[in-house]
Design an enzyme around this catalytic site. Sequence first.
Site, PDB file in Angstrom:
ATOM      1  N   GLY A   1      20.398  55.992  -6.484  1.00 29.41           N
ATOM      2  CA  GLY A   1      21.805  55.836  -7.790  1.00 29.41           C
ATOM      3  C   GLY A   1      20.944  55.448  -9.342  1.00 29.41           C
TER       4      GLY A   1
ATOM      5  CE  LYS B   1      35.316  61.166 -11.718  1.00 30.11           C
ATOM      6  NZ  LYS B   1      35.817  61.070 -12.968  1.00 30.11           N
TER       7      LYS B   1
ATOM      8  CB  CYS C   1      36.935  50.113  -1.594  1.00 34.43           C
ATOM      9  SG  CYS C   1      37.716  50.536  -0.601  1.00 34.43           S
TER      10      CYS C   1
ATOM     11  CB  ILE D   1      22.612  48.941   1.509  1.00 33.90           C
ATOM     12  CG1 ILE D   1      21.154  48.991   1.123  1.00 33.90           C
ATOM     13  CG2 ILE D   1      22.006  48.479   3.065  1.00 33.90           C
ATOM     14  CD1 ILE D   1      21.049  47.473   0.866  1.00 33.90           C
TER      15      ILE D   1
ATOM     16  CG  ASN E   1      27.863  48.249 -10.788  1.00 31.24           C
ATOM     17  OD1 ASN E   1      28.819  48.686 -10.510  1.00 31.24           O
ATOM     18  ND2 ASN E   1      27.075  48.260  -9.274  1.00 31.24           N
TER      19      ASN E   1
END
Lengths: 251, 307
Positions: B266, B45, B130, B191, B69
Amino acid sequence: MPFDTLSEVTAIQQIAEGTFRMILEAPEIAREAMPGQFAMVGFNSPLFDPFLRRPLSFSSAEFGRVEFIVRVVGWGTALLSDLISGEQIPILGPLGTPFPRPEGGAILVGGGVGVAPLLFAGARWKNPILLYGEANSEKLCHMHSVPCEIIIATEDGSTGLSGYVTDGLREQIDKCGGTVFACGPVKMMRRAYEIAAEMGVECYVSLEARMACGVGACMGCVIQTKDGYKRVCKDGPVFDAAQIDWEALDD
Amino acid sequence: MIDLSVKIGSLCLKNPVITASGCYGVGREYGELYDPSKLGGIVTKTITLRPREGNSPPRICETAAGMLNSIGLANSGVGAFIRDDIPFLRKLECARIVSIAGEGLDEFAELIRRLDPLGEIDGFEINVSCPNVERGGLAFGTDPDVVGKLVDSIRPLTQKPLWVKLTPNVTDIVKIGKAAVDSGADALCAINTLLGMAIDIDTKKPMIGNVVAGLSGPAILPVALMKVFQLHTALPETPIVGIGGIGYPKDAITHMIAGACAVQIGSGQFPYPMLPLDTVAGIETYCVIKGLSKAQEITGSLILPVK
């Protein structure tokens, strides 16, 4: 330890309006499952529709079989209710933190299909009492066998006591004390907690959330507690009701 | 005997299958189902300098052949990661890649400084999806100059492999990838999720607390394949780690044919928890059927139509 297995549906039967009892052959899971735990129940959906598995609490686990109560609320639960005996579906379990085993008496408060984990607890624990509430008698689950003493309430009074399932809670706590275990709509669980807190008894609730992994890895199913966000799948689904931030919880 | 090992720059993996960041924790939970050491590697993570609570729920929502998500990089911060998770990673016999994210260049640098000395870490994946606080919250990964500067600033701080995970939410992913490679990135991972949203028609509210979220799952496989193909075509010498939409072992093979030397799995694990392990077996079977002696022969084996 959880197991990921392909399990055969051994029986599926309608037990109320839009509500089904589903029994699966899953020996490893049945051996380890405890009341309050759940499984991620999957689909035979080669094109990933639905994509995610559905978290369902065990309503029973014995003789190598696990049992769930499924109420049709959407596409996924509709597909599950359409399964027939002999079909196989993937299931991952047992998962999550079970109810703590009560030392004294236990008062189980179940609303709607939230009654499922409490039926399991009722069968495993010593002399609990189950308060089971539904909107009306059409929705009331037909029990093939009742695991413990049970008091039924319907909101329209069509069966049993008239009113909310929590209406009778105060009297039960007065009569026998013990710990309250609740599962059902958020409003119902909150009410059960408030009554328990007023009367000075402990209350545990089993929560529901949309889940992706079900094992504690993805952080997708968190709820707000007094100690920050907690994962419903791993830290729960059973929580001490006093730890939950009830204001932040949506029904 | 098929040789399943692959090289990603200087790093050798025993097979091409890696679990993707954010879907696997550090491997503790899925580690109860199978031994993560059987995989080529894991990406943790995303770890940040300070603890992050993450976004308000609901954080996930199912969509057609996939999910949205918006977790918000919930994690307990690098200090807790070193204390609680490094001992677990020590036991794993596969490549252990730590995903990191910062709100500015200095935070990325500080993370590398703290984590680089640890022998339990085999490489870093830079999460540039981010928000960059220094640039008004715009994602780092959307500007080639910013990505170049970021990699420039952390490259001198570590000898370990630096992978950059690219966002598809840009006009030209190749430009961003090239900037990362020119600044010294060892591999490109493509990606990350596609931005999207879902709405409840009854309440008229967004299905996700954060309103917008990242789309993943089999629905995005075609997008991911094209991005991997574009990157591999433009940067044939650069190792590409293919991510996005792997729902079956065969999907991983398509990523490799498009140009990926390894893959990350994932959200495909959610309906199919054993998918990473089955993908290792699937790649081996594919090699047998196609008469290949090495898995790395699959990489970039795409046959294009003759013009």
